[in-house]
Motif scaffolding. Structure first.
Motif, mmCIF file in Angstrom:
data_model
loop_
_atom_site.group_PDB
_atom_site.id
_atom_site.type_symbol
_atom_site.label_atom_id
_atom_site.label_comp_id
_atom_site.label_asym_id
_atom_site.label_seq_id
_atom_site.Cartn_x
_atom_site.Cartn_y
_atom_site.Cartn_z
ATOM 1 N N VAL A 16 13.235 8.454 8.741
ATOM 2 C CA VAL A 16 12.164 7.486 8.503
ATOM 3 C C VAL A 16 11.946 6.615 9.731
ATOM 4 C CG1 VAL A 16 12.595 7.334 6.006
ATOM 5 C CG2 VAL A 16 13.625 5.657 7.554
ATOM 6 N N VAL B 194 2.851 -4.448 3.256
ATOM 7 C CA VAL B 194 3.847 -3.389 3.454
ATOM 8 C C VAL B 194 3.159 -2.059 3.174
ATOM 9 C CG1 VAL B 194 5.974 -2.341 2.586
ATOM 10 C CG2 VAL B 194 5.825 -4.823 2.817
ATOM 11 N N VAL B 195 3.224 -1.144 4.138
ATOM 12 C CA VAL B 195 2.644 0.185 3.969
ATOM 13 C C VAL B 195 3.799 1.182 3.912
ATOM 14 C CG1 VAL B 195 1.252 1.994 5.056
ATOM 15 C CG2 VAL B 195 0.499 -0.392 5.156
ATOM 16 N N CYS B 196 3.761 2.060 2.924
ATOM 17 C CA CYS B 196 4.888 2.948 2.692
ATOM 18 C C CYS B 196 4.381 4.344 2.375
ATOM 19 C CB CYS B 196 5.692 2.357 1.527
ATOM 20 S SG CYS B 196 7.263 3.127 1.297
ATOM 21 N N ASP B 197 4.908 5.327 3.078
ATOM 22 C CA ASP B 197 4.507 6.703 2.806
ATOM 23 C C ASP B 197 5.633 7.656 3.234
ATOM 24 O OD1 ASP B 197 2.813 8.673 1.848
ATOM 25 O OD2 ASP B 197 1.840 8.985 3.775
ATOM 26 N N GLY B 198 5.654 8.815 2.586
ATOM 27 C CA GLY B 198 6.583 9.858 3.017
ATOM 28 C C GLY B 198 8.047 9.527 2.800
ATOM 29 N N VAL B 199 8.357 8.824 1.722
ATOM 30 C CA VAL B 199 9.757 8.516 1.435
ATOM 31 C C VAL B 199 10.075 8.873 -0.019
ATOM 32 C CG1 VAL B 199 10.001 6.685 3.161
ATOM 33 C CG2 VAL B 199 9.179 6.122 0.866
ATOM 34 N N SER C 200 5.143 11.902 7.888
ATOM 35 C CA SER C 200 3.937 11.273 7.347
ATOM 36 C C SER C 200 3.291 10.331 8.334
ATOM 37 C CB SER C 200 4.280 10.476 6.082
ATOM 38 O OG SER C 200 4.902 11.296 5.140
ATOM 39 N N VAL D 136 12.407 -0.641 -1.140
ATOM 40 C CA VAL D 136 11.978 -1.503 -0.047
ATOM 41 C C VAL D 136 11.756 -2.883 -0.647
ATOM 42 C CG1 VAL D 136 10.227 -1.939 1.714
ATOM 43 C CG2 VAL D 136 10.869 0.416 1.159
ATOM 44 N N ILE E 295 4.459 -4.482 7.714
ATOM 45 C CA ILE E 295 5.718 -3.742 7.682
ATOM 46 C C ILE E 295 5.411 -2.306 7.288
ATOM 47 C CG2 ILE E 295 7.971 -3.568 6.526
ATOM 48 C CD1 ILE E 295 7.504 -6.702 5.931
ATOM 49 N N LEU E 296 5.909 -1.367 8.096
ATOM 50 C CA LEU E 296 5.709 0.052 7.812
ATOM 51 C C LEU E 296 7.043 0.692 7.470
ATOM 52 C CD1 LEU E 296 3.793 2.602 8.000
ATOM 53 C CD2 LEU E 296 4.734 2.901 10.298
ATOM 54 N N VAL E 297 7.064 1.454 6.384
ATOM 55 C CA VAL E 297 8.226 2.272 6.046
ATOM 56 C C VAL E 297 7.683 3.666 5.810
ATOM 57 C CG1 VAL E 297 10.113 2.663 4.431
ATOM 58 C CG2 VAL E 297 9.406 0.317 4.968
ATOM 59 N N CYS E 298 8.050 4.596 6.653
ATOM 60 C CA CYS E 298 7.316 5.846 6.669
ATOM 61 C C CYS E 298 8.215 7.016 7.032
ATOM 62 C CB CYS E 298 6.215 5.688 7.720
ATOM 63 S SG CYS E 298 4.993 6.958 7.614
ATOM 64 N N GLY E 299 8.119 8.111 6.287
ATOM 65 C CA GLY E 299 8.770 9.336 6.708
ATOM 66 C C GLY E 299 8.174 9.772 8.042
ATOM 67 N N GLY F 237 1.337 5.258 0.089
ATOM 68 C CA GLY F 237 0.657 6.495 0.451
ATOM 69 C C GLY F 237 0.790 7.515 -0.666
ATOM 70 N N ARG F 238 0.225 8.699 -0.420
ATOM 71 C CA ARG F 238 0.242 9.735 -1.462
ATOM 72 C C ARG F 238 1.622 10.340 -1.643
ATOM 73 N NH1 ARG F 238 -5.050 10.348 -0.120
ATOM 74 N NH2 ARG F 238 -4.537 11.203 1.930
ATOM 75 N N ASP F 239 2.437 10.264 -0.597
ATOM 76 C CA ASP F 239 3.688 11.021 -0.588
ATOM 77 C C ASP F 239 4.916 10.107 -0.769
ATOM 78 O OD1 ASP F 239 5.463 13.091 -0.228
ATOM 79 O OD2 ASP F 239 5.363 13.005 1.964
ATOM 80 N N TYR G 248 -4.276 4.551 5.536
ATOM 81 C CA TYR G 248 -3.785 3.462 4.679
ATOM 82 C C TYR G 248 -3.925 2.122 5.378
ATOM 83 C CZ TYR G 248 -1.747 7.499 2.426
ATOM 84 O OH TYR G 248 -1.588 8.715 1.826
ATOM 85 N N TRP H 114 0.462 1.132 13.967
ATOM 86 C CA TRP H 114 0.536 -0.070 13.142
ATOM 87 C C TRP H 114 1.950 -0.196 12.601
ATOM 88 C CZ3 TRP H 114 1.839 -1.483 8.233
ATOM 89 C CH2 TRP H 114 1.355 -2.706 7.761
ATOM 90 N N ILE I 143 0.869 -1.175 0.000
ATOM 91 C CA ILE I 143 0.000 0.000 0.000
ATOM 92 C C ILE I 143 0.907 1.227 0.000
ATOM 93 C CG2 ILE I 143 -1.749 1.305 1.279
ATOM 94 C CD1 ILE I 143 -2.519 -1.459 2.573
#
Lengths: 452, 452
Positions: free
Chosen positions: B303, A295-300, B319, A305, B312-316, A279-281, B326, B15, A277
């Motif tokens: 991050v 796997v959730v990913c945002d703001g990068v 954000s 990954v 798994i979360l990868v996030c700025g 995110g917008r950013d 999400y 999460w 999934i």
């Protein structure tokens, strides 16, 4: 004509998706023209088939890769496995012996050797066809491909042509320079040096004679037996650099080694693969997930990954060429493997306070496939069938099993399983501790069992 | 005095580590003064113990959190579970009834209500002690804590004191403003408004009378029975805003809601937790890994990487406050749970082409603990014991089991297990399909089994 594809490597530069058995050329991350997933080696074999070349393909590789090749290319190629890893000269010598004694190729037949994981375009195979023609016309003993150097890289071998005449269809090679310094590479570029593309064409007999200087036989079985007598040296050093009659044919097109994440992600069909999934950013990033977990990913920005059964990588694109140093010290059994009979996944690898050890796997066999008849000296196994039907053999006695059944295999009991339909079972191994190579294989004649 | 800790929430803002059963207050990511892992609720209970307060603690929560609380705080607190989720006014009313009828607290005894997940410092509890004193001195019916507003946040409730006299130890409250616009909040700050800290002190009798207006009983069992008759409303709306005699005591110290990753990582003791390999080029980032798989991270800046059994979360960092959108659509069973008897992990949740379904778990029971005596109507289970010893009951018959044993539990068979030592087994559930709540529980008297 014959094409020998060299399939080596056990690189960790695409960790966690590549590991000691799954080299990068087997990762199915690319896309064929029909939109289906495709690995690098499947792509090269497809491209050869689509080209004007009328070639039989043989893949020279190690035993550990045989199952991957059969799964991905079954029926399309012959496979020659080295008895031990010994560099490209012996591997090519063994393949040529296979062609001579198993496939009856004559000394005059043209052979082309190329890497199995070059990422290239259709025009590359037009150049390959020209190389073959030049061998047939006896322009030289050895014809190789040169790629005009695009930058002063210290990672490539260089080929310096004697005459760098614009537009010439081939050039005589003056000499080879293996991985020079960047400064030296810059100098070489000024003189018209090309990168060595690792593609060579020659006649069977040429290579047969070179190999016979070490082991005087053209018989495949005998050469395989005496494989250790061949020197551990690359074809470049042993053959190309010593050859007196060599020409180079230039190829000036798309030619890449998708050897690290930064290079690979540029060629991928999508920026999110698997249960992902975004995110917008998210900017300039690629997320690949082979696990069932989301796997959730945002703001990068500009990250790669990759989540796989062996681990999880989160890496800036620029840093991806340096991950090897961090990944090399990780000593872990492969958590996912493709085999000729199907696949397995390690679900749990647990050690307990009392020193005992359990390993839980999900194992899937494809219809008609079976595992070898085997015993273990140190471990017991419990198999719970969760999908399909098969024939289970314990100490010579065969019986039907199906989803819902459980079988217990004590230490030192002979056993095997054959799938009648797609068959999945959960295996719990127990030992104190478990020993990795605790397996002894025997013959079993499935024909005497029939369909029960 | 009595402290009621409110433990709610099933937030997904942390999460994949928090989920529908593991709320953020149970994540053991903080560190106590001895360097041991500590959750937010463990921290608050420890801080109360270290303060000058001589308080008994009761935790008001939902049934789904009882096992976590017993595991993390067993013996240190009483637990009152709501029969259904209904907001803070009914939860506090039920807790007060518990104190009155189960613990024999008098109408005069002072009760303090506070959130269980406030991240604060020791001085906070000095203010709490002052609040209790003011109630004892009958300064007001209700004493609450105000935190000087530090910025015009629209996320807090505001309390406007009538007199904002510098240095006063308490101030009469003029009125409450629930989550104003930022503009309004700015205006309120100019007038000396404080954030409402969610901490309230009052005498037992005060709350008992308020609750009795809806359900005229002080008996815990009866109130629990008639819980649905209490209005679904917060204590702030129902009590604080309507109270005529309210004072506020200011607390101007460290007071935070570690409600999202950005806020949480600032307070963590380390930037890498679990099986994590950080490269040289990692800046301002935190990597938390609860899985056994390694996480390798390099070339990233600011991050948060969190790998857990649910995903798994990868996030700025910036954000991280927006991940809820999400994550909310992810509908997945919890993959890891702590229970009063131990823990379980889902290893595999697989559906097959023929519609059948298997679920493989690793289940660990602590010594002396047992699961309920139960049957399943739709699933069979196979348990393979891999660590320790226990007593297994099938259809009323008890027997010893130990690592290496396998038991098969067909549909509709009564079963239970009790651990004699730390006991682990791999459970394979099979059904067509598996039904989530396929369990019926019965009584079983372990005393009649003894140690076998």
């Amino acid at each position: 004509m014959q094409i020998i594809l060299l399939s080596g490597g056990s690189g960790k530069r695409l960790w966690p998706l590549s590991n000691s058995t799954r080299s990068k050329q087997f990762l199915q991350l690319l896309q064929d023209p029909d939109g289906k997933k495709e690995s690098m080696v499947q792509r090269v074999v497809r491209q050869i088939g689509e080209s004007a070349l009328e070639a039989s393909i043989i893949i020279a590789t190690s035993a550990s890769q045989r199952d991957f090749i059969e799964t991905q290319l079954g029926g399309k190629v012959d496979v020659v496995t080295e008895p031990e890893r010994r560099e490209t000269f012996p591997a090519i010598a063994l393949s040529v012996a296979y062609l001579a004694s198993q496939k009856g190729c004559s000394r005059d037949e043209v052979v082309l050797v190329m890497p199995c994981d070059t990422y290239t375009e259709a025009r590359y195979f037009d150049v390959v066809a020209k190389m073959v023609e030049f061998v047939e016309q006896d322009v030289a003993d050895l014809v190789l491909m040169g790629v005009p150097a695009k930058h002063a890289s210290a990672d490539f071998g260089y080929v310096l042509p004697a005459t760098a005449g614009e537009g010439a269809s081939y050039m005589k090679v003056e000499h080879f320079i293996e991985k020079p310094t960047e400064k030296k590479a810059q100098e070489l570029m000024g003189k018209g040096a090309h990168w060595n593309g690792g593609v060579f064409a020659f006649r069977m007999g040429y290579m047969m004679d070179l190999a016979a200087r070490y082991v005087p036989t053209h018989d495949f079985a005998e050469l395989r037996e005496r494989y250790g007598e061949l020197p551990k040296i690359s074809f470049d050093y042993e053959v190309a650099e010593k050859a007196s009659s060599v020409v180079m044919v230039p190829f000036d097109g798309k030619w890449k080694d998708l050897g690290d994440w930064k290079a690979l992600v540029r060629e991928l069909p999508a920026h999110a693969m698997g249960n992902v999934i975004l995110g917008r950013d998210v900017e300039g990033s690629t997320v690949i997930n082979e696990l069932s977990l989301p796997v959730v990913c945002d703001g990068v920005k500009n990250v790669v990954v990759a989540a796989g059964h062996d681990g999880i990588l989160v890496c800036g694109k620029q840093s991806s060429e340096y991950i090897k140093q961090y990944v090399d010290p990780i000593h872990m059994r492969p958590m996912f493997e493709e085999r000729r009979w199907g696949t397995y996944r390690v679900l749990d690898d647990a050690r307990y306070a009392d020193g005992s050890h359990s390993l839980t796997k999900s194992i899937t066999l494809h219809p008609g496939k079976y595992i070898s008849y085997q015993i273990h000296h140190h471990r017991t196994e419990v198999w719970t069938f969760v999908e399909g039907e098969g024939i289970f053999v314990l100490d010579g006695e065969a019986r039907r099993v199906k989803a819902g059944d459980t079988v217990i295999i004590p230490v030192e009991h002979y056993h095997s399983i054959k799938a009648l339909t797609e068959l999945t079972f959960i295996e719990v191994q127990m030992g104190n501790p478990l020993i990795e190579e605790d397996i002894e294989r025997f013959d079993w004649d499935w024909s005497k069992v029939g369909g029960l």
